[in-house]
Enzyme design. Structure first.
Site: not given
Length: 1183
Positions: A52, A307
Site C-alpha cells: 500500500c 496501512h
C-alpha cells in the site's frame, strides 16, 4: 530493504501484449478478469500483500502532471527495448519503462485496478519484500535516486533535479566580529518534526526562522577571530523547487520505555502555503513563493505496522467527481469547535473576570469544569496536553505570571515576532482559499471522491497525515490537458493500451457469457410414455433427453427460438418445466408468456424442460401442476399366518397416487371394492412405534394436506374386525392384530416389575370405563380406593391424570398409548393437578402431588401445599415455578391472583422457597463481599480487608466467610427494579460492612453477578437501570471494593494481569487492566495491550489464561496462518470463543522473556492444588 532497486539487469516481463516488441507473451501474475473502472473513472492499484505504501507513492507521481509528462517524453530509443535486455553490452532502462507502462495503464486501460507486480519485479523484490511493509518516506528517496541513476545519459537525466531539487542555506554569524559562515545543503524533501508542534508553519518557523545561540559552555570557533566566541546559527530555504515534499516525523523513540511510538497529536497544515517567511529571498511577492497542496499520504496504524492510502487533488480533472455529503445532526451535548480548540472557552472565562485581570490557575480549572461539565484532564488533556503547557503554547492569546500561578489575556502581539508565523491566533486568520479541482481518496484498488475539508480529519489520531506534497501556484496546466488522459502519452504506448483494452473487452464478454450461461435438459415427449400416473422414458433417460445451453438473462421467447431451431416441429411446440421425482417425470409449470424472464419463471441451471403438445403424451391426457405431483407410497398389508407362504409379517408394494388424491378415494382404490370394509393406518410418532388409525375428518383431506411424501408408509387393514385393535408394539412385532389397542401399566402396586394389560376400546369409550376394566384385569382389591389413569412417557415419567368423565378421543389418547393405573383420584373439570418440592431438596422424584381448584389464589395454594408438606405457615415462604431444565425460576409475586388467571396448567411443578416475597416491583438480592487473598499495592483493591472485618460488631452473625475464595456473605437487600446501578451501590454503602470500609463514593465499588461462588457478569454503567441487567430474584451479587474510581467503558474488558517472578514458580500480585475490545478481541491485540502495560516489546512477552477450577494455564498464541495471495486472509479468531472464552475478571499470566525463558506457567500453588484434586478423585473411587 528495497532489493536490487538500482540494478538494471533483472528479469522483467511486461509489454506482453505489445506487437512492437515481438517478444513471447508471458503470463501475468494477475491473470483474473479485471473489473472496469468505477464511477470516478480513475484506476486504483492492487495490493500485492503489503504494498500500500508503494501504491500511494505511485499514484502521487502519476497525478504530478509535470513528472508524468517528462517520463512519457523519454523515447524507446533512449530507454531501450526489452527484446535487447539479454543482449551483451545493451542498456535497457527497466524502471523508467515500467513506470511509463504503469502510468499508461492507470490513465488509459479500462480496469478498476492495475497491478504493480511488473514494477516490483524490476526492483528485484522477492515475495518476502512484496508482502513486508516498508516506509513510504524512505521509498520516495530511494526511488528518486534509482531513477536518477537509471536516466543517466538520457534527456531525462535532470528530471528529478528540475522538479524536486532545492537548497537550504545554513548560516553561522559571530556575535563579536559579525563574520558570517554559510554552507548550502541540497534536498529533495524536507523532514519536519511533529512532536511538541501544532502545525506545519510552526515546524518551519522553528527550523528556518528561530536562531540557535551558542554561548556559555557551547561556544563557536570563529574563523575570523580565531577563538571561541558566542554565535547565532540559523537556516533558510534557498533555491525552491516546483514541488515541495514534506516528510512528517510521526514515529519517535521513548527512551524511558525503550520503545518506538507514533505521535498522534493534532498537527495542522494548510492547503495553500506561503513559504516566503522561511526563505532567504523573502523580498519576492507572495504569489512567487505560494504553494498549493495536492497530495497527502496517510498512515493508519501504529509504529509496528499499519496501512497507507493517499488523498490526491486531480489537477488535470481526469476523474469524475460526484460527492453526496452526509447530513450529520449535532446532539445537544456536542460543543463542536469549542472542544477542538478550548482556547475560546478559556479566553471567555478569563474575560468574565476582567480583561485586565489575572486569574488564578486553580480558579480557571474550576470555572472550566462549571462551563463544560468536565475537567480539563477528561475533556482536553489527551488532545492538547497539560493546561499550563497549552496556555504557554498559545502565548499570543494568554500570558502567565512569572511563577505560573496566574493567567490573563495578552493585549498586544508583536508583528515582528517570529511566533507570528505560528497559527496560534487562528481565529483572526482569513479563511483559506479553496482550490477549483477536486480531491480523491486512492486506497489501493478503491478510489472514491472526498471533499477538501476531509483533509482536516487527518490532522491527528491513529490515522493521520504522513507525507505532504505541494506544487507551486504559478504552475499552470494547458487547456489541452484538462480532462484529456492521452495528453503527453506517446503513440506507441497508445497503441499498446488500445490493444490491452480490446483484449480486456473480449475477455469480459467471454467471461460474462460463461457466467450467465446455464445448461438445460430437454425431455422429448415422443420418447416418453405415461405409466402409473407419471412419465417414463421409452428406452433410457439418455436417449430421451437433449442438453442445450442458453443465456440466463434471456426470455421464454428466446428459449423457444433456441429449442425449436434444434428440434423437429413434430416433437411439439409447447415447453414446460418438469422435475424428476421418485415416481417418474412430472410437469409442474407451463412456459406460456414469451416476454417473461427465464429466472423469474423458475428456469435455473440444470432445469428439466419437457417439450410436448401441451395436452397429451402417447395419446393419454397428462395432469400437470404441483397439486397433482405423483407420490410413491409404500402400501403394507398384514400377513395373517406364516403357513400361507408369507415369511414376513407384512407384505409391501409401491404404488403411485397424485398429491390431490383424497384419502377416501385412496382407501377405496386399495380395497378394490367400495362396499368392502377396510381401514387405513399411518405410523404413530407419539408414545409408541405402532400404527394409528386415520380419523374420520382426515378421510376428506388430500395426500398433500396430510403431509404424505415419497416413501411414506400406509397400513391397509382388510376388515373391521382387524382394524378394531391396531398394532402398538411395533411394525415388525410378531403379534396378532386382534389382541389390544390401549396398554395399561400397574403403578398402583409398588415394585420394579409393573404388569401390563391390553384393553380394547374405541374412540367413544370413556376414561372411567377403561379405568374400571384395567382394575379388573390387574386384580386390584375392591376396597382399593380412588384410582386414576396417567399417560406414561417413553422415559417412564408419569404425566398428569386424565379426567374420568371425558372420552378417549377427547383425551387425545392415540392407539398404542401406555397409561399408568395409579393411586389417587383424577381432577375434575374445574381442578388442576400440580406437583411441588422443597427448595432445599431439588431432586427429580422427590415431588409431592396435589389437586387444587383452579379458582384458588397463589397464597391459598401455598397454604395447602405447606399443610400437606407439614411445614409451618408463619415461617415465611413463597412459590417459584420450575423451569424446563429443572431449576427454580422466577417467584410468583401476584399472590392474590388465581391459578386460572396466571394460566397455571396441570403438570406444572412448583418449588417452595423459604423467605418472604419482596414488595411488588422490588428485588431481594443476596450480597457477598469479595476480598481476594492477593492484594494489589496501588491500583484496585482495599489494602487489608481482614483488618476491616474485625471491627464489625460480634453480634452480627450474617457473615459467612469463605477464606479460600476470599468471599463472605453479608446480607440480603431489597431494591426497586427501576433503580439504577448507582442507587444500588449507594444502598450497599449503607450496610455495616461497607460503612466500616470507608468507601468514599459509588465509583469505588465494582459489582459482579455471583454463581456457585464464582464471579460472573460485571455490571457497569451506573446510569443503567437494574431491570436492564435482567436480574432475577434468584440472582446473587458480589461487591468488590476498590482503591481508585472504576471508569470502565461499555467496550472495556477487565482483566487481572499477573507477572511471573523470574526464575520462580510464583507470580507478583495481580493488577487490573481495562482492555478496549471494540476493534476486536484477538490474541495479537491482547498481547500488544499487555506488552504496552508492562513496557516490553511484543516479541518478548508470553501470555496465558488461568482456569482456576482446573488449576491450569492455557497459553494464548498470536500465531496467524500464512495464506497465499489468491486466497482470502483468514479472519482472526476472537478470544471470547473457544477455547479461551475470555471474559471480565479472567486472570492473565505474563512472562518476561528477557528474564524468564521458561514457558511453563504453572505455579507451586497449582501443583499443590492439582495434587489435592487427584487425591480427592482417588478417594471417591475407593469409596
Amino acid at each position: 530493504m528495497f532489493g536490487d532497486l538500482f540494478e538494471e539487469d533483472e528479469d522483467f516481463s511486461f509489454l506482453s501484449n505489445s506487437k512492437a516488441t515481438n517478444g513471447s507473451k508471458t503470463k501475468s501474475k494477475d491473470s483474473d478478469i479485471l473489473e472496469p473502472r468505477g464511477e470516478t473513472r480513475l484506476s486504483g492499484l492492487r495490493n500485492q500483500g503489503s504494498t500500500c505504501y508503494l501504491n500511494s507513492l505511485v499514484q502521487t507521481l502519476l497525478f504530478t502532471p509535470e513528472f508524468r509528462e517528462a517520463l512519457f517524453a523519454l523515447s524507446p530509443e533512449e530507454l531501450g527495448s526489452l527484446d535487447e535486455k539479454d543482449v551483451p553490452d545493451s542498456k535497457v532502462r527497466i524502471i523508467p519503462l515500467q513506470l511509463q507502462r504503469l502510468f499508461a495503464q492507470l490513465l488509459l486501460v479500462d480496469q478498476q485496478a492495475a497491478s504493480t507486480s511488473d514494477l516490483t519485479s524490476s526492483f528485484g523484490w522477492d515475495n518476502n519484500e512484496e508482502t513486508g511493509q516498508q516506509d513510504v518516506q524512505e521509498l520516495n528517496r530511494i526511488l528518486f535516486s534509482a531513477l536518477e541513476s537509471s536516466l543517466e545519459g538520457t534527456s531525462g537525466h535532470d528530471l528529478i533535479k528540475n522538479l524536486y531539487h532545492g537548497t537550504i542555506v545554513n548560516r553561522i554569524q559571530c556575535q563579536q566580529c559579525g563574520h558570517v559562515s554559510e554552507r548550502q545543503e541540497d534536498f529533495l524533501d524536507l523532514t519536519v518534526a511533529v512532536k511538541d508542534m501544532s502545525s506545519l508553519e510552526e515546524s518551519l518557523c522553528t527550523m528556518y526562522v528561530e536562531e540557535e545561540i551558542f554561548d556559555g559552555d557551547n561556544l563557536y570557533r570563529c574563523g575570523a577571530c580565531d577563538k571561541l566566541v558566542p554565535a547565532a546559527k540559523s537556516a533558510k530555504l534557498g533555491k525552491l523547487p516546483p514541488f515541495l515534499t514534506f516528510s512528517l516525523l510521526r514515529f519517535n523513540f521513548d527512551f524511558t520505555k525503550c520503545e518506538r511510538y507514533k505521535e498522534t497529536s493534532r498537527y495542522t497544515f494548510p492547503t495553500r502555503l506561503n513559504i516566503r517567511p522561511f526563505c532567504e529571498q523573502n523580498h519576492l511577492e507572495d504569489s512567487v513563493q505560494m504553494y498549493e497542496l495536492f497530495s497527502v499520504i496517510i498512515h493508519k496504524g501504529g509504529c509496528y505496522g499499519g496501512h497507507y492510502h493517499v488523498y490526491i487533488r486531480d489537477v488535470d480533472e481526469l476523474g469524475h467527481w460526484s460527492y453526496q455529503e452526509e447530513k450529520k445532526n449535532r446532539g445537544p451535548g456536542d460543543i463542536g469547535n469549542e472542544q477542538d480548540c478550548p482556547a475560546i472557552i478559556l479566553a471567555t472565562i478569563i474575560a468574565e473576570a476582567g480583561i485586565d485581570k489575572m486569574v488564578p490557575m486553580d480558579h480557571l480549572s474550576q470555572k472550566l469544569q462549571e462551563h463544560t461539565g468536565s475537567s480539563w484532564n477528561k475533556a482536553y488533556r489527551k488532545q492538547h496536553g497539560a493546561l499550563r503547557k497549552f496556555l504557554q503554547k498559545h502565548a499570543s492569546i494568554f500570558q502567565l505570571s512569572s511563577d505560573g500561578s496566574l493567567v490573563g489575556l495578552a493585549h498586544s502581539v508583536n508583528g515582528t515576532d517570529p511566533q507570528c508565523c505560528k497559527p496560534n491566533n487562528t481565529a483572526k486568520m482569513a479563511p483559506q482559499q479553496r482550490s477549483s479541482s477536486h480531491w480523491f481518496d486512492f486506497n489501493d484498488s478503491r478510489v472514491q471522491c472526498i471533499q477538501e475539508k476531509d483533509i482536516e480529519k487527518q490532522f491527528q489520531g491513529k490515522e493521520s497525515a504522513y507525507m505532504l506534497f505541494y506544487r507551486k501556484s504559478q504552475l499552470k496546466r494547458p487547456k489541452e490537458a484538462k480532462g484529456n488522459a492521452v495528453y503527453g502519452v506517446t503513440e506507441y504506448l497508445l497503441r499498446q493500451m488500445n490493444q490491452v483494452n480490446e483484449e480486456l473487452q473480449q475477455k469480459r464478454l467471454e467471461s460474462d457469457r460463461k457466467a450467465n450461461c446455464m445448461n438445460l435438459r430437454l425431455h422429448l415427449s415422443s420418447r416418453y410414455h405415461l405409466d402409473n400416473g407419471a412419465l417414463h422414458p421409452v428406452t433410457s433417460l439418455e436417449d430421451a433427453t437433449l442438453e442445450v445451453s442458453v443465456d440466463r438473462r434471456g426470455t421464454v421467447g428466446d428459449l423457444r427460438q433456441t429449442v425449436f431451431q434444434l428440434l423437429d416441429p413434430s416433437v411439439g411446440r409447447f415447453l414446460s418445466i418438469a422435475k424428476l421425482l421418485p415416481a417418474g417425470l412430472h410437469i409442474f409449470q407451463d412456459l406460456c408468456d414469451a416476454e417473461q424472464n427465464l429466472l423469474s419463471v423458475g428456469v435455473h441451471d440444470g432445469c428439466d424442460i419437457f417439450v410436448w403438445d401441451g395436452k397429451q403424451v402417447g395419446g393419454l391426457y397428462v395432469q400437470s401442476g404441483p397439486d397433482c405431483a405423483p407420490l410413491l407410497l409404500k402400501i403394507m398389508r398384514p400377513c395373517k399366518t406364516e403357513s400361507n407362504g408369507c415369511s414376513q409379517r407384512y407384505s409391501e408394494s409401491e404404488q403411485v397416487f397424485p398429491s390431490n388424491f383424497q384419502l377416501r378415494d385412496l382407501q377405496q382404490t386399495l380395497a378394490g371394492s367400495p362396499t368392502k370394509e377396510s381401514l387405513l393406518c399411518s405410523p404413530s410418532t407419539e408414545t409408541s412405534e405402532g400404527w394409528s388409525v386415520f380419523a374420520m375428518e382426515d378421510m376428506s383431506k388430500t395426500l398433500k394436506m396430510l403431509g404424505l411424501r415419497d416413501g411414506s408408509s400406509l397400513l391397509l387393514l382388510d376388515s373391521q374386525e382387524e382394524g378394531e385393535m391396531v398394532l402398538a408394539a411395533g411394525k415388525d412385532a410378531a403379534v396378532d392384530l386382534s389382541l389390544y389397542y390401549i396398554q395399561v401399566q400397574d403403578w398402583y402396586n409398588s415394585g420394579s416389575d409393573k404388569r401390563i394389560v391390553q384393553i380394547a376400546a374405541d374412540p367413544n369409550s370413556t376414561i372411567s370405563s377403561i379405568c374400571r376394566k384395567a382394575a379388573e384385569l390387574l386384580v386390584l382389591p375392591r376396597d382399593c380406593g380412588d384410582t386414576c389413569l396417567r399417560p406414561v412417557h417413553k422415559s417412564g415419567k408419569l404425566f398428569p391424570p386424565v379426567s374420568e368423565h371425558i372420552e378417549v378421543q377427547e383425551a387425545n389418547i392415540k392407539a398404542g398409548s401406555i397409561l399408568g393405573l395409579c393411586r389417587g383420584r383424577a381432577p375434575s373439570a374445574s381442578e388442576i393437578f400440580l406437583s411441588f418440592i422443597l427448595g432445599t431438596d431439588l431432586q427429580e422424584g422427590q415431588e409431592q402431588d396435589i389437586i387444587l381448584d383452579e379458582t384458588l389464589t397463589v397464597k391459598e395454594c401455598l397454604d395447602q401445599m405447606l399443610q400437606k408438606a407439614g411445614l409451618p405457615g408463619d415461617a415465611g415462604w413463597h412459590l417459584r415455578k420450575m423451569d424446563w431444565c429443572y431449576e427454580a425460576g422466577d417467584a410468583l409475586t401476584e399472590e392474590d391472583s388465581s391459578l386460572k388467571d396466571l394460566k397455571i396448567q396441570s403438570g406444572d411443578i412448583f418449588v417452595i422457597t423459604e423467605g418472604r416475597l419482596p414488595p411488588k416491583g422490588f428485588l431481594k438480592l443476596p450480597i457477598w463481599l469479595y476480598y481476594p487473598k492477593t492484594q494489589q499495592n496501588s491500583v484496585n483493591h482495599v489494602a487489608s480487608h481482614a483488618t476491616t472485618l474485625q471491627i464489625i460488631p460480634s453480634g452480627d452473625h450474617s457473615l459467612q466467610e469463605d477464606v479460600e475464595s476470599g468471599l463472605c456473605f453479608v446480607c440480603h437487600i431489597e431494591i426497586s427494579k427501576d433503580a439504577s446501578l448507582q442507587d444500588l451501590k449507594l444502598q450497599i454503602m449503607t450496610l455495616t460492612v461497607f460503612d466500616a470500609l470507608g468507601i468514599p463514593s459509588p465509583e469505588y465499588l465494582r459489582i459482579w453477578t455471583f454463581d456457585n461462588k464464582h464471579l460472573g457478569k460485571l455490571l457497569r454503567l451506573n446510569h443503567v437501570q437494574i431491570s436492564d441487567y435482567k436480574l432475577g430474584t434468584n440472582t446473587t451479587l458480589c461487591v468488590e471494593p476498590l482503591q481508585m474510581e472504576d471508569i470502565l467503558g461499555p467496550h472495556d474488558m477487565l482483566l487481572r494481569v499477573q507477572l511471573s517472578v523470574p526464575g520462580e514458580c510464583r507470580y507478583f500480585p495481580s493488577v487490573d487492566i481495562a482492555w478496549n475490545i471494540s476493534h476486536g478481541c484477538t490474541a495479537s491485540a491482547l498481547r500488544q495491550k499487555i506488552a504496552n502495560h508492562c513496557s516490553l516489546p511484543v516479541d518478548k512477552v508470553e501470555i496465558a489464561k488461568y482456569f482456576p477450577d482446573k488449576h491450569e494455564w492455557l497459553p494464548i498464541s498470536s500465531w496467524t496462518q500464512q495464506v497465499s495471495k489468491k486466497k482470502k486472509k483468514k479472519k482472526a479468531d476472537s478470544l471470547q470463543g473457544a477455547p479461551y472464552y475470555l471474559k471480565d475478571g479472567d486472570i492473565i499470566g505474563v512472562k518476561n522473556l528477557f528474564l524468564d525463558d521458561r514457558l511453563d506457567f504453572r505455579s507451586e500453588a497449582d501443583f499443590i492444588a492439582k495434587e489435592k484434586q487427584r487425591q480427592i478423585a482417588e478417594g471417591k473411587k475407593k469409596g
